[in-house]
Design a protein around this motif. Structure first.
Motif, PDB file in Angstrom:
ATOM      1  N   LEU A 196       4.205   0.750 -14.441  1.00 39.01           N
ATOM      2  CA  LEU A 196       4.920  -0.454 -14.864  1.00 39.01           C
ATOM      3  C   LEU A 196       3.952  -1.575 -15.260  1.00 39.01           C
ATOM      4  CD1 LEU A 196       7.894  -0.573 -12.349  1.00 39.01           C
ATOM      5  CD2 LEU A 196       7.967  -0.043 -14.782  1.00 39.01           C
ATOM      6  N   ALA A 238       3.693  -3.196 -18.969  1.00 39.66           N
ATOM      7  CA  ALA A 238       3.841  -4.651 -19.128  1.00 39.66           C
ATOM      8  C   ALA A 238       2.658  -5.234 -19.905  1.00 39.66           C
ATOM      9  CB  ALA A 238       3.963  -5.322 -17.765  1.00 39.66           C
ATOM     10  N   THR A 273       4.361   4.517  -9.530  1.00 42.70           N
ATOM     11  CA  THR A 273       5.306   3.869 -10.434  1.00 42.70           C
ATOM     12  C   THR A 273       4.887   2.430 -10.730  1.00 42.70           C
ATOM     13  OG1 THR A 273       7.053   5.220  -9.473  1.00 42.70           O
ATOM     14  CG2 THR A 273       7.734   3.293 -10.742  1.00 42.70           C
ATOM     15  N   VAL A 274       4.401   1.725  -9.751  1.00 43.41           N
ATOM     16  CA  VAL A 274       3.973   0.340  -9.936  1.00 43.41           C
ATOM     17  C   VAL A 274       2.813   0.279 -10.927  1.00 43.41           C
ATOM     18  CG1 VAL A 274       2.962  -1.664  -8.780  1.00 43.41           C
ATOM     19  CG2 VAL A 274       4.763  -0.352  -7.662  1.00 43.41           C
TER      20      VAL A 274
END
Length: 140
Positions: A21, A25, A17-18
């Motif tokens: 993200l 971004a 998930t990181v």
């Protein structure tokens, strides 16, 4: 020690998930930068065109003073053209010049009927004003 096939399955689970993200971004930042850059490009183009028109009018005033005779200025906004004493200034393509038509005589003293020109591209507008009494050229 794990067998090779188990190690491959462990490493091939997908993105965390990181990681997703971080990728999103970065995409958002690049998109924001592109939109900001495009808007400031229009602003810079209008400012440059406004400065060019101002310089053209100032040179016309100086020419009238040097020659000691009036010079006619003709604005054809629909063609993006300003003509004065045999010289011309063509507005950059994709810019709107208003008024559509104007004609005035610039006296050697600087006196004239006065003139206000607007140059626009997108949401950005620049204004060039020729003072009716003194011939002073201002930009905004």
């Amino acid at each position: 020690m794990m067998p090779i096939s188990a190690a491959r399955r462990h490493n091939a689970r997908g993105l965390a998930t990181v990681e997703v993200l971080v990728a999103v971004a970065i995409i958002v930042m690049i998109g924001s930068l592109a939109v900001f850059t495009l808007g400031s490009t229009d602003r810079r183009m209008v400012a440059r065109e406004t400065a060019d028109i101002s310089l053209f009018l100032q040179q016309t005033r100086m020419r009238a003073l040097e020659l000691g005779r009036p010079i006619e200025i003709v604005v054809v906004g629909s063609e993006g053209r300003i003509a004065a004493g045999g010289l011309q200034h063509q507005v950059t393509r994709d810019m709107v010049l208003t008024p559509d038509e104007a004609q005035l005589v610039l006296q050697p003293t600087g006196a004239s009927d006065g003139l206000t020109l607007q140059v626009a591209k997108g949401n950005h507008i620049g204004t060039v004003t020729l003072d009716w009494l003194t011939g002073r050229v201002d930009t905004q």
